[in-house]
Design a protein around this motif. Structure first.
Motif, PDB file in Angstrom:
ATOM      1  N   TRP A  92       0.776  -1.129   0.091  1.00 49.18           N
ATOM      2  CA  TRP A  92       0.105  -0.126  -0.013  1.00 49.18           C
ATOM      3  C   TRP A  92       0.961   1.390   0.025  1.00 49.18           C
ATOM      4  O   TRP A  92       0.248   2.388   0.087  1.00 49.18           O
ATOM      5  CB  TRP A  92      -1.156  -0.114   1.210  1.00 49.18           C
ATOM      6  CG  TRP A  92      -0.657  -0.514   2.284  1.00 49.18           C
ATOM      7  CD1 TRP A  92      -0.657  -1.660   3.250  1.00 49.18           C
ATOM      8  CD2 TRP A  92       0.289   0.130   3.529  1.00 49.18           C
ATOM      9  NE1 TRP A  92      -0.352  -1.695   4.238  1.00 49.18           N
ATOM     10  CE2 TRP A  92       0.441  -0.623   4.542  1.00 49.18           C
ATOM     11  CE3 TRP A  92       0.724   1.542   3.299  1.00 49.18           C
ATOM     12  CZ2 TRP A  92       1.042  -0.247   5.693  1.00 49.18           C
ATOM     13  CZ3 TRP A  92       1.552   1.849   4.677  1.00 49.18           C
ATOM     14  CH2 TRP A  92       1.593   1.051   5.655  1.00 49.18           C
ATOM     15  N   ARG A 220      -7.769   5.711 -13.691  1.00 47.74           N
ATOM     16  CA  ARG A 220      -8.544   5.092 -12.435  1.00 47.74           C
ATOM     17  C   ARG A 220      -8.495   6.266 -11.642  1.00 47.74           C
ATOM     18  O   ARG A 220      -7.155   6.374 -11.280  1.00 47.74           O
ATOM     19  CB  ARG A 220      -8.049   3.896 -12.426  1.00 47.74           C
ATOM     20  CG  ARG A 220      -8.931   3.313 -10.957  1.00 47.74           C
ATOM     21  CD  ARG A 220      -7.781   3.439  -9.822  1.00 47.74           C
ATOM     22  NE  ARG A 220      -8.615   2.595  -8.425  1.00 47.74           N
ATOM     23  CZ  ARG A 220      -8.258   2.921  -7.199  1.00 47.74           C
ATOM     24  NH1 ARG A 220      -6.978   3.471  -7.109  1.00 47.74           N
ATOM     25  NH2 ARG A 220      -8.781   2.218  -6.286  1.00 47.74           N
ATOM     26  N   GLU A 248     -13.230   5.877  -8.654  1.00 49.04           N
ATOM     27  CA  GLU A 248     -13.428   4.812  -7.770  1.00 49.04           C
ATOM     28  C   GLU A 248     -14.432   5.525  -6.610  1.00 49.04           C
ATOM     29  O   GLU A 248     -13.949   6.652  -5.804  1.00 49.04           O
ATOM     30  CB  GLU A 248     -12.271   4.503  -6.952  1.00 49.04           C
ATOM     31  CG  GLU A 248     -12.533   3.460  -5.830  1.00 49.04           C
ATOM     32  CD  GLU A 248     -11.307   3.357  -4.892  1.00 49.04           C
ATOM     33  OE1 GLU A 248     -11.443   2.462  -4.059  1.00 49.04           O
ATOM     34  OE2 GLU A 248     -11.077   4.648  -4.563  1.00 49.04           O
ATOM     35  N   HIS A 311      -8.390  -4.707  -5.873  1.00 51.92           N
ATOM     36  CA  HIS A 311      -7.062  -5.275  -4.845  1.00 51.92           C
ATOM     37  C   HIS A 311      -7.405  -4.822  -3.505  1.00 51.92           C
ATOM     38  O   HIS A 311      -7.088  -5.462  -2.454  1.00 51.92           O
ATOM     39  CB  HIS A 311      -5.912  -4.280  -5.200  1.00 51.92           C
ATOM     40  CG  HIS A 311      -5.859  -2.786  -4.945  1.00 51.92           C
ATOM     41  ND1 HIS A 311      -6.673  -2.029  -5.957  1.00 51.92           N
ATOM     42  CD2 HIS A 311      -5.760  -2.047  -3.774  1.00 51.92           C
ATOM     43  CE1 HIS A 311      -6.670  -0.738  -5.121  1.00 51.92           C
ATOM     44  NE2 HIS A 311      -6.052  -0.775  -4.256  1.00 51.92           N
TER      45      HIS A 311
HETATM   46  C1  LM2 Z   1      -8.016   3.912  -2.395  1.00 52.32           C
HETATM   47  N1  LM2 Z   1      -9.009   3.911  -2.909  1.00 52.32           N
HETATM   48  O1  LM2 Z   1      -9.793   5.044  -2.595  1.00 52.32           O
HETATM   49  C2  LM2 Z   1      -7.079   2.799  -2.636  1.00 52.32           C
HETATM   50  O2  LM2 Z   1      -7.700   1.844  -3.565  1.00 52.32           O
HETATM   51  C3  LM2 Z   1      -6.716   2.054  -1.280  1.00 52.32           C
HETATM   52  O3  LM2 Z   1      -5.987   0.765  -1.868  1.00 52.32           O
HETATM   53  C4  LM2 Z   1      -6.041   2.906  -0.481  1.00 52.32           C
HETATM   54  O4  LM2 Z   1      -5.811   2.443   0.825  1.00 52.32           O
HETATM   55  C5  LM2 Z   1      -6.674   4.402  -0.282  1.00 52.32           C
HETATM   56  N2  LM2 Z   1      -7.577   4.706  -1.352  1.00 52.32           N
HETATM   57  C6  LM2 Z   1      -5.899   5.340  -0.166  1.00 52.32           C
HETATM   58  O5  LM2 Z   1      -5.203   5.770  -1.460  1.00 52.32           O
HETATM   59  C7  LM2 Z   1      -4.284   1.720   0.861  1.00 52.32           C
HETATM   60  C8  LM2 Z   1      -4.336   0.715   2.038  1.00 52.32           C
HETATM   61  C9  LM2 Z   1      -4.317   1.382   3.533  1.00 52.32           C
HETATM   62  C10 LM2 Z   1      -3.118   2.503   3.332  1.00 52.32           C
HETATM   63  C11 LM2 Z   1      -3.199   3.419   2.119  1.00 52.32           C
HETATM   64  C12 LM2 Z   1      -2.069   4.397   2.062  1.00 52.32           C
HETATM   65  O6  LM2 Z   1      -5.748  -0.147   1.919  1.00 52.32           O
HETATM   66  O7  LM2 Z   1      -4.235   0.561   4.555  1.00 52.32           O
HETATM   67  O8  LM2 Z   1      -3.014   3.228   4.677  1.00 52.32           O
HETATM   68  O9  LM2 Z   1      -3.318   2.596   1.072  1.00 52.32           O
HETATM   69  O10 LM2 Z   1      -0.837   3.615   1.849  1.00 52.32           O
HETATM   70  C13 LM2 Z   1      -1.814   3.222   5.473  1.00 52.32           C
HETATM   71  C14 LM2 Z   1      -1.866   2.517   6.586  1.00 52.32           C
HETATM   72  C15 LM2 Z   1      -2.826   3.014   7.493  1.00 52.32           C
HETATM   73  C16 LM2 Z   1      -2.174   4.710   7.585  1.00 52.32           C
HETATM   74  C17 LM2 Z   1      -2.047   5.137   6.383  1.00 52.32           C
HETATM   75  C18 LM2 Z   1      -1.413   6.499   6.488  1.00 52.32           C
HETATM   76  O11 LM2 Z   1      -2.380   1.147   6.283  1.00 52.32           O
HETATM   77  O12 LM2 Z   1      -2.908   2.514   8.898  1.00 52.32           O
HETATM   78  O13 LM2 Z   1      -3.324   5.399   8.330  1.00 52.32           O
HETATM   79  O14 LM2 Z   1      -1.133   4.231   5.700  1.00 52.32           O
HETATM   80  O15 LM2 Z   1      -0.097   6.496   6.983  1.00 52.32           O
HETATM   81  C19 LM2 Z   1      -2.580   6.014   9.592  1.00 52.32           C
END
Ligand code: LM2
Ligand code: CA
Length: 592
Positions: A92, A220, A248, A311
């Motif tokens: 991520w 996207r 999205e 994903h």
């Molecule tokens: C999306 N669509 O709206 C993506 O499809 C999704 O995969 C993304 O989340 C989200 N939006 C942000 O673009 C992923 C993942 C999160 C992750 C974020 C950022 O699902 O868990 O967050 O990417 O990398 C992570 C940590 C979370 C933390 C954050 C910021 O899991 O705990 O929050 O980074 O540091 C404090």
């Protein structure tokens, strides 16, 4: 609906696809011309395939070897910006942009350009994942070696470009109670860009326009629901060309922000589609007879991008109504994808990622987290899109027709035709089903593009078909029986020579043929042009017998020759064996 774009220039490669398919189409079928016509649909017509977390080199190769020949219309790739780096430990980090340069964990700018060229040459559009709602929430170095901190990205954004005075974080209750917070607070603590600002809009549009200039055809838009529709429309108005946008916008009942608020800007990801298919395919698929917008789908079909999973949903099975099937459901997942590609609703997107047990884990990568080439033989990548190549041909062949001849057994077996162009049966039960179906197709023999074998339709349009347990049969006009190359004549017995039978279990898509090539002169001396053709008469087992010198160690591999003349090699290492001093030899192999 995806707007029609001028097709990629008709290059020599595209022309040879047409020629190759015409040559291979069996003469007995009478439908050969439509097979040829369908081999290279204009860009923008076929389904989207999301090759998620694939590096640029691998996407390029896949466009040439698989996606183009199959008829996929567009490939959606991962975010190409330079992102925060967690060094390969998680997937991520790519959703935390650090700056707008093509220095990501998927490859550099040159590799990105080569990918676009390869995909365009194969007849596909390229869609990039645009993460434009936010920047990072953590970290201080990027894959490109750039230093930053949250709210401070030297050369790109400074503190005042964010909604951080004070910052707020979106909580679960906001979705139903407060649309303003959904769009102006931080998603998971990610620095929320002030997309109301002209400077920020110009930075975002500048980045997307750079990608368009490199040849990107569509975007996207990540987290579109978290960007106010007016802001997104303003950014869109600054875009050069007219890239296809698919947004999205996750649908939730009773939420303040709804997909319909975005359909004036672009197509919208239809999240209800995959949830409903999970319900049905783990329940009773006969209900699907009426499947459509009345089922609570969030946008009409001509505005929807549909998918069985993505994903996020594959990792959040029981999270916020986003339960979907995933590759882990095996045949059930495959059948749901067959249905998606056969049923007329939306622009389908096939998802293909990497295999995982830890939902945080990153894709296969080298030391610094740079993603290594996708290898479909390794078990580390699902390569699910390769299982759908025949159904992509079906989808393209039946475009514009409607559903007819519905059949169900009141339980978990359904069948229907699409005009007089295609017919599909889906058996979601544990036992096989044999019956006479009305297919609506012209008399003839058609290859099962959802599996193996063929279907013979009589002059009354009916066919007696056995649909094995948990599998599908799909046939379409233009999809003949798997073409059989003229097999190398059977060798006569020759002293000092060993008649060696090669039996290779290889799944192919329409127009592909299998050959064996190796170090012996009889196996072409590793020259694909001199490789020995295998017969598909016992498909999926491809066979040939070759006289090889006795008592010699032989190295070999199987190759696929694609309709456009390109060659797909098996993965390393070479296969090897030693021929006996007398008698015969048999090699029984499975493509890898
Ligand atoms: C999306 N669509 O709206 C993506 O499809 C999704 O995969 C993304 O989340 C989200 N939006 C942000 O673009 C992923 C993942 C999160 C992750 C974020 C950022 O699902 O868990 O967050 O990417 O990398 C992570 C940590 C979370 C933390 C954050 C910021 O899991 O705990 O929050 O980074 O540091 C404090
Ligand atoms: Ca926002």
């Amino acid at each position: 609906m995806r707007s029609y774009k001028p097709p990629a220039p008709l290059t020599a490669a595209v022309l040879s696809v047409l020629a190759g398919a015409a040559l291979l189409a069996p003469v007995s079928l009478g439908a050969a011309s439509s097979a040829a016509a369908q081999a290279a649909p204009p860009a923008g017509t076929g389904p989207i395939v999301k090759l998620w977390s694939w590096n640029w080199n691998s996407v390029a190769r896949e466009c040439t070897d698989v996606l183009g020949p199959a008829g996929y219309g567009a490939v959606q790739v991962s975010p190409p910006h330079d992102s925060m780096s967690k060094g390969g430990s998680v997937w991520w980090d790519i959703y935390q942009p650090a700056r707008y340069t093509l220095t990501s964990k998927f490859g550099d700018e040159d590799a990105f350009k080569r990918m676009i060229k390869a995909c365009h040459d194969a007849g596909l559009e390229v869609h990039a994942d645009a993460v434009i709602n936010h920047m990072t929430g953590q970290g201080s170095t990027s894959y490109g070696g750039y230093g930053f901190s949250k709210y401070d990205y030297p050369g790109t954004y400074s503190s005042w470009d964010f909604r951080n005075s004070p910052a707020c974080v979106i909580d679960d209750a906001d979705y139903r109670n407060d649309g303003w917070r959904v769009q102006n607070c931080e998603l998971s603590g990610l620095a929320d860009l002030n997309t109301g600002s002209e400077y920020v809009r110009n930075q975002i549009a500048g980045w997307l326009n750079r990608l368009t200039a490199l040849g990107v055809d569509g975007f996207r838009v990540d987290a579109a629901k978290h960007i106010h529709p007016d802001d997104l429309a303003a950014i869109k108005s600054k875009l050069t060309g007219s890239p296809y946008l698919h947004l999205e916008v996750i649908h939730g009942d009773g939420e303040k922000v709804q997909p319909g608020q975005y359909t004036g800007i672009g197509d919208v990801h239809e999240f209800v589609f995959g949830r409903k298919l999970k319900e049905q395919f783990t329940g009773q698929i006969h209900w699907l007879e009426t499947f459509g917008q009345s089922w609570g789908l969030s946008v009409p079909g001509d505005k929807a991008v549909t998918f069985v999973d993505n994903h996020d949903t594959e990792r959040k099975e029981s999270w916020k109504n986003d339960a979907t099937l995933t590759y882990k459901y095996g045949d059930t997942y495959k059948l749901a994808n067959v249905f998606m590609l056969a049923w007329p609703y939306g622009t389908p997107r096939v998802y293909s990622g990497f295999t995982w047990s830890d939902k945080e884990a990153g894709p296969p990568s080298s030391g610094g987290g740079f993603v290594t080439d996708a290898d479909c033989g390794s078990g580390r990548w699902t390569c699910f899109h390769r299982q759908m190549t025949g159904m992509v041909g079906f989808h393209n062949a039946v475009a514009g027709t409607s559903v007819g001849n519905w059949y169900d057994n009141g339980n978990n077996v359904i069948a229907f035709s699409r005009g007089n162009k295609g017919w599909v049966a889906i058996n979601n039960e544990g036992g096989s089903v044999t019956r006479t179906f009305t297919t609506g197709l012209p008399a003839g023999t058609y290859a099962n593009v959802a599996g193996s074998g063929s279907v013979t339709v009589g002059s009354d349009g009916t066919a007696s078909v056995t649909v094995p347990a948990k599998s599908a049969v799909a046939v379409h006009v233009g999809g003949g029986p798997t073409p059989t190359p003229t097999p190398t004549p059977s060798p006569t017995v020759d002293p000092g020579r060993i008649a060696t039978s090669f039996n290779a279990n290889v799944t192919t898509s329409w127009g592909q043929n299998v050959f064996v090539v190796g170090d012996a002169a009889e196996l072409g001396g590793w020259n694909p042009a001199k490789a020995v053709a295998l017969s598909s008469a016992d498909y999926p087992v491809w066979k040939a017998t070759v006289n090889l010198p006795a008592g010699r160690s032989i190295s070999y591999k199987y190759i696929k020759k694609n309709p456009d003349g390109s060659v797909t090699w098996e993965s390393d290492p070479d296969r090897s064996f030693t021929t006996p001093s007398s008698g015969t030899a048999t090699r029984t192999d499975t493509w890898r």
